[in-house]
Design a protein around this motif. Structure first.
Motif, PDB file in Angstrom:
ATOM      1  N   TYR A 105      11.373  -9.653   6.427  1.00 48.96           N
ATOM      2  CA  TYR A 105      10.031 -10.165   6.144  1.00 48.96           C
ATOM      3  C   TYR A 105       9.378  -9.531   4.925  1.00 48.96           C
ATOM      4  N   VAL A 106       9.762  -8.306   4.554  1.00 47.87           N
ATOM      5  CA  VAL A 106       9.150  -7.671   3.383  1.00 47.87           C
ATOM      6  C   VAL A 106       9.535  -8.422   2.113  1.00 47.87           C
ATOM      7  N   THR A 108      -4.060   1.696   4.077  1.00 46.66           N
ATOM      8  CA  THR A 108      -3.257   0.474   4.163  1.00 46.66           C
ATOM      9  C   THR A 108      -3.988  -0.683   3.503  1.00 46.66           C
ATOM     10  N   ARG A 109      -3.297  -1.385   2.639  1.00 46.77           N
ATOM     11  CA  ARG A 109      -3.841  -2.590   2.024  1.00 46.77           C
ATOM     12  C   ARG A 109      -2.670  -3.471   1.615  1.00 46.77           C
ATOM     13  N   TYR A 110      -2.955  -4.757   1.526  1.00 44.79           N
ATOM     14  CA  TYR A 110      -1.951  -5.707   1.071  1.00 44.79           C
ATOM     15  C   TYR A 110      -2.302  -6.154  -0.343  1.00 44.79           C
ATOM     16  N   TYR A 124       2.568 -12.093  -1.327  1.00 39.72           N
ATOM     17  CA  TYR A 124       2.545 -10.678  -0.956  1.00 39.72           C
ATOM     18  C   TYR A 124       3.602  -9.915  -1.743  1.00 39.72           C
ATOM     19  N   ARG A 125       3.194  -8.772  -2.277  1.00 37.31           N
ATOM     20  CA  ARG A 125       4.114  -7.895  -2.991  1.00 37.31           C
ATOM     21  C   ARG A 125       3.895  -6.456  -2.540  1.00 37.31           C
ATOM     22  N   THR A 126       4.978  -5.683  -2.453  1.00 40.11           N
ATOM     23  CA  THR A 126       4.872  -4.303  -2.021  1.00 40.11           C
ATOM     24  C   THR A 126       4.363  -3.408  -3.148  1.00 40.11           C
TER      25      THR A 126
END
Length: 354
Positions: A135-136, A248-250, A257-259
């Protein structure tokens, strides 16, 4: 890392919710509202995944990664928004998983733990699992291992191990253990048709392998409770909560979504202020309050036990730092190059305007 086992999806502490209720309440919207919203629609989400031949728990987790960007102080996703998001994420996953759809199909004969052998995995194969099935959605370099069925060679689950690079945890463990003996477990993925208790069995084999190959004495792994994971598999395998990590934040680029690692590798920093200056409106940071990430640890040898505290480090003293790349190799690339080689998740027009 983080588990795809459906038992990891914690339902006991999530408030009941409907599509309309969160928008009517006076309290700030929470990630628990989103988890409850997805939980209420889990059956239809899984049906959609089955119809599209994509992994159902990857779809569910991807939804929970992308929905937070649609929440503002006065707006919460409605039913129409949810349906659009399910469609967009499903389209994206179907495109990247289509070449591997046969991997997702259950074997004709039920596979048991006795049918499995533990093997090393080539980075090229591991990268497919990291980017297309986990999922990442991004590759994590390191050492890769898998369980495969002895006769057919069919992969049942994979997990990867990386060098210890958690700078904010180093000072906590340095007095007790040399950092070269510490590793991080990440990107564990198992197919839905895998035998029960696959994580515990995998971890047992991995532990022996790491002790033999690398003299590993302590291992870490992150759990993200914002995806509904409750770490039941880790706890069942005797992992201990080491710390709760605040901050924690997205982060999103063009709606996808990116890491943090992605931005460090491609733009040289994870600092949102600097990224906003450089990328403009294409860069978004979630505003909804997220739970701290949970960092679990397990000693692989007796010498690693002293590094684990009797009580976990709290988020008030354990905060994820902003990172910068040590070399600018990828940080200077143009954003229109290989960084965006895959289609972004579309931003919903109804919420983009709000």
């Amino acid at each position: 890392m983080n588990m795809f086992d459906s038992s990891e999806f914690d339902k006991s502490t999530i408030p009941e919710s409907t599509a309309e209720a969160p928008a009517e309440t006076k309290r700030p919207f929470s990630i628990d509202d989103l988890v409850a919203l997805v939980r209420d629609r889990e059956e239809s989400i899984f049906e959609c995944a089955h119809a599209r031949a994509i992994d159902p728990l990857t779809l569910r987790s991807q939804l929970l990664l992308h929905l937070p960007r649609l929440v503002t102080a006065d707006r919460f996703p409605r039913e129409h928004d949810i349906q659009q998001e399910v469609q967009a994420v499903s389209d994206f996953l179907e495109e990247i998983q289509r070449p591997y759809a046969k991997w997702l199909r259950p074997p004709e004969r039920t596979i048991t733990l006795d049918d499995l052998e533990f093997v090393s995995l080539d980075p090229e194969i591991a990268q497919i699992y990291h980017e297309r099935l986990h999922y990442v959605g991004s590759y994590r370099p390191g050492w890769h291992y898998a369980f495969q069925e002895k006769n057919s060679g069919r992969i049942v689950c994979i997990g990867s191990v990386a060098d210890f690079d958690l700078k904010h945890a180093q000072e906590k463990i340095a007095p007790h253990i040399e950092l070269r003996y510490v590793s991080v477990l990440s990107r564990f993925f198992t197919f839905r048709w895998a035998p029960k208790n696959i994580f515990s069995y995998f971890h047992g084999k991995l532990r022996l392998q790491l002790m033999k190959e690398r003299d590993t004495r302590l291992m870490f792994s992150f759990i993200n409770p914002n995806l509904g994971f409750n770490a039941s598999s880790h706890k069942g395998a005797h992992w201990t909560l080491f710390a709760r990590e605040s901050g924690t934040r997205y982060t999103y680029l063009d709606g996808r979504y990116r890491t943090m690692r992605f931005f460090v590798e491609n733009y040289g920093t994870s600092d949102p202020v600097k990224l906003r200056e450089r990328l403009g409106d294409s860069f978004i940071v979630s505003t909804i309050k997220l739970h701290p990430l949970e960092l679990f640890a397990i000693p692989l040898q007796r010498r690693g036990r002293k590094a684990i505290p009797t009580e976990p480090h709290g988020p008030h003293i354990f905060r994820r730092p902003e990172l910068c790349a040590s070399i600018p190799a990828k940080s200077m690339v143009d954003r229109t190059e290989t960084v965006l080689s895959r289609p972004p998740i579309p931003i919903l027009p109804a919420l983009a305007a709000g």
